[in-house]
Design a protein around this motif. Structure first.
Motif, short mmCIF file in Angstrom:
data_model
loop_
_atom_site.label_atom_id
_atom_site.label_comp_id
_atom_site.label_asym_id
_atom_site.label_seq_id
_atom_site.Cartn_x
_atom_site.Cartn_y
_atom_site.Cartn_z
N HIS A 227 0.81 -1.22 0.00
CA HIS A 227 0.00 0.00 0.00
C HIS A 227 0.85 1.27 0.00
O HIS A 227 0.51 2.23 -0.73
CB HIS A 227 -0.95 0.00 1.20
CG HIS A 227 -1.86 1.19 1.23
ND1 HIS A 227 -3.01 1.26 0.48
CD2 HIS A 227 -1.77 2.37 1.92
CE1 HIS A 227 -3.61 2.42 0.70
NE2 HIS A 227 -2.88 3.11 1.58
N PRO A 228 1.95 1.38 0.77
CA PRO A 228 2.74 2.63 0.73
C PRO A 228 3.27 2.95 -0.67
O PRO A 228 3.25 4.12 -1.08
CB PRO A 228 3.89 2.34 1.71
CG PRO A 228 3.32 1.34 2.65
CD PRO A 228 2.44 0.47 1.82
N SER A 229 3.72 1.93 -1.41
CA SER A 229 4.25 2.19 -2.75
C SER A 229 3.16 2.61 -3.72
O SER A 229 3.36 3.54 -4.52
CB SER A 229 4.97 0.94 -3.28
OG SER A 229 6.13 0.65 -2.52
N THR A 230 2.02 1.94 -3.68
CA THR A 230 0.94 2.30 -4.58
C THR A 230 0.39 3.69 -4.25
O THR A 230 0.06 4.47 -5.16
CB THR A 230 -0.20 1.27 -4.51
OG1 THR A 230 -0.61 1.09 -3.15
CG2 THR A 230 0.27 -0.07 -5.06
N TRP A 231 0.30 4.02 -2.95
CA TRP A 231 -0.16 5.35 -2.56
C TRP A 231 0.82 6.42 -3.03
O TRP A 231 0.40 7.46 -3.56
CB TRP A 231 -0.32 5.43 -1.05
CG TRP A 231 -0.91 6.74 -0.60
CD1 TRP A 231 -2.22 7.05 -0.44
CD2 TRP A 231 -0.17 7.93 -0.27
NE1 TRP A 231 -2.37 8.36 -0.04
CE2 TRP A 231 -1.12 8.93 0.07
CE3 TRP A 231 1.19 8.26 -0.24
CZ2 TRP A 231 -0.75 10.22 0.45
CZ3 TRP A 231 1.56 9.55 0.13
CH2 TRP A 231 0.60 10.50 0.47
N TRP A 232 2.13 6.20 -2.86
CA TRP A 232 3.13 7.18 -3.28
C TRP A 232 3.08 7.38 -4.79
O TRP A 232 3.15 8.51 -5.28
CB TRP A 232 4.52 6.70 -2.87
CG TRP A 232 5.62 7.64 -3.25
CD1 TRP A 232 6.06 8.72 -2.54
CD2 TRP A 232 6.42 7.60 -4.44
NE1 TRP A 232 7.09 9.35 -3.20
CE2 TRP A 232 7.32 8.69 -4.37
CE3 TRP A 232 6.46 6.76 -5.55
CZ2 TRP A 232 8.25 8.96 -5.39
CZ3 TRP A 232 7.38 7.02 -6.57
CH2 TRP A 232 8.27 8.10 -6.48
N TYR A 233 2.92 6.28 -5.54
CA TYR A 233 2.87 6.37 -6.99
C TYR A 233 1.67 7.19 -7.45
O TYR A 233 1.81 8.11 -8.27
CB TYR A 233 2.82 4.96 -7.58
CG TYR A 233 2.70 4.90 -9.08
CD1 TYR A 233 3.83 5.02 -9.88
CD2 TYR A 233 1.47 4.73 -9.70
CE1 TYR A 233 3.73 4.97 -11.26
CE2 TYR A 233 1.35 4.67 -11.08
CZ TYR A 233 2.49 4.78 -11.85
OH TYR A 233 2.38 4.74 -13.22
N CYS A 234 0.49 6.88 -6.93
CA CYS A 234 -0.72 7.61 -7.32
C CYS A 234 -0.64 9.07 -6.90
O CYS A 234 -1.14 9.96 -7.60
CB CYS A 234 -1.95 6.95 -6.72
SG CYS A 234 -2.31 5.30 -7.41
N ASN A 235 -0.02 9.34 -5.75
CA ASN A 235 0.12 10.72 -5.30
C ASN A 235 1.05 11.51 -6.22
O ASN A 235 0.79 12.69 -6.52
CB ASN A 235 0.66 10.75 -3.87
CG ASN A 235 0.62 12.13 -3.26
OD1 ASN A 235 -0.42 12.78 -3.28
ND2 ASN A 235 1.74 12.59 -2.74
N GLN A 236 2.12 10.88 -6.70
CA GLN A 236 3.02 11.55 -7.64
C GLN A 236 2.31 11.85 -8.96
O GLN A 236 2.51 12.91 -9.56
CB GLN A 236 4.26 10.68 -7.88
CG GLN A 236 5.17 10.53 -6.68
CD GLN A 236 5.76 11.84 -6.23
OE1 GLN A 236 6.26 12.63 -7.04
NE2 GLN A 236 5.69 12.10 -4.93
#
Length: 297
Positions: free
Chosen positions: A232-241
């Motif tokens: 979840h942290p990686s997917t959240w960071w990606y979508c936020n970028q």
């Protein structure tokens, strides 16, 4: 599993021997006309600066037949041999995973892992292949890796990349037991974000709804693969970028941009898919839910 062999074949698609490919295919294909067509496909070569270079080794880059030929090649050169090695030489547990030319082999005992690595080098040499010396690694990994490396003064357990994920040793937040963590490879995320930035630049003056529909499809495809348990942290960071890249693009559409934060948030809510885990556990990889909340069969 206490040891993991991350094996990488050096330039596999460029070094496959045509003679071995045809010999392997002859085990399943009796029609000589089909074999002749495959030979022509292999030898089609490339054209650079008006000069045609005939192919003498490897499979055509980007051709739809290349992955099929790669699997046929490694089925005989690797899969069958590994199965026999596991039955005849391995006394402990041994797990083998292969996808095209990427393979991961897990071992219970270190001496078996090192013996397998030496035998694998000799096996591949017979089929005109070789392991990449810098990318092939034998690492201590698993439930006891952290304690063992701490005793040796080697720090945290090493990680390995496989199928787009970085795998690492960690513990469950809920139970405190050992689990294998998975997160999206950072290098791939950054490369994808760079490509999205270029594409948004091209779509700067397209209708917002059209760009939003494209972005929704692109993000949903990313989540369909990478939204696994623990990532979840990686997917959240990606979508936020991606969200910030889109905001900058929208504000550069004109010198008098009047896009407010509230309006942009409404666009995000409209076009960005929700970030949630779609594949809960590795053993329930395909237990995704449809809109009707019925399990996919």
């Amino acid at each position: 599993m206490n040891w993991v062999l991350d094996a990488d074949i050096r330039g596999f698609f460029d070094t496959m021997a045509h003679s071995w490919i045809i010999r392997f295919l002859e085990h399943r294909i009796a029609d000589k006309r089909i074999l002749r067509l495959i030979v022509k496909w292999l030898k089609v070569g490339t054209v650079e600066d008006g000069r045609r270079t005939r192919g003498v080794r490897g499979a055509p880059q980007g051709a739809v037949i290349s992955p099929i030929l790669a699997n046929a090649y490694l089925h005989y050169a690797f899969d069958l041999w590994v199965h026999r090695w596991r039955l005849t030489k391995a006394s402990g547990d041994m797990i083998v995973l292969r996808y095209a030319d990427d393979s991961i082999v897990g071992f219970q005992y270190e001496h078996e892992a090192r013996a397998f690595l030496d035998d694998l080098k000799e096996r591949l040499r017979k089929f005109e292949l070789a392991l990449h010396p810098d990318k092939t690694r034998l690492i201590r990994f698993g439930r006891y890796a952290a304690k063992q490396r701490e005793k040796l003064g080697e720090g945290k357990p090493e990680t390995f990349d496989f199928l787009g994920f970085t795998h690492f040793c960690t513990r469950s937040r809920k139970w405190g037991s050992f689990v294998i963590g998975r997160k999206t490879i950072k290098k791939r995320m950054r490369a994808k974000l760079k490509a999205i930035k270029i594409e948004l630049r091209k779509r700067m003056h397209d209708p917002v709804s059209q760009t939003g529909a494209w972005m929704k499809q692109m993000l949903q495809g990313h989540l369909n693969y990478f939204a696994v348990s623990g990532n979840h942290p990686s997917t959240w960071w990606y979508c936020n970028q991606v969200r910030w890249l889109w905001l900058r693009t929208l504000r550069r559409r004109s010198q008098k941009s009047n896009l407010s934060w509230e309006r942009f948030i409404n666009l995000v809510d409209r076009f960005f898919p929700p970030i949630r885990t779609l594949h809960p556990l590795p053993c329930h990889r395909f237990d995704a839910k449809t809109r009707g909340r019925s399990p996919v069969r």
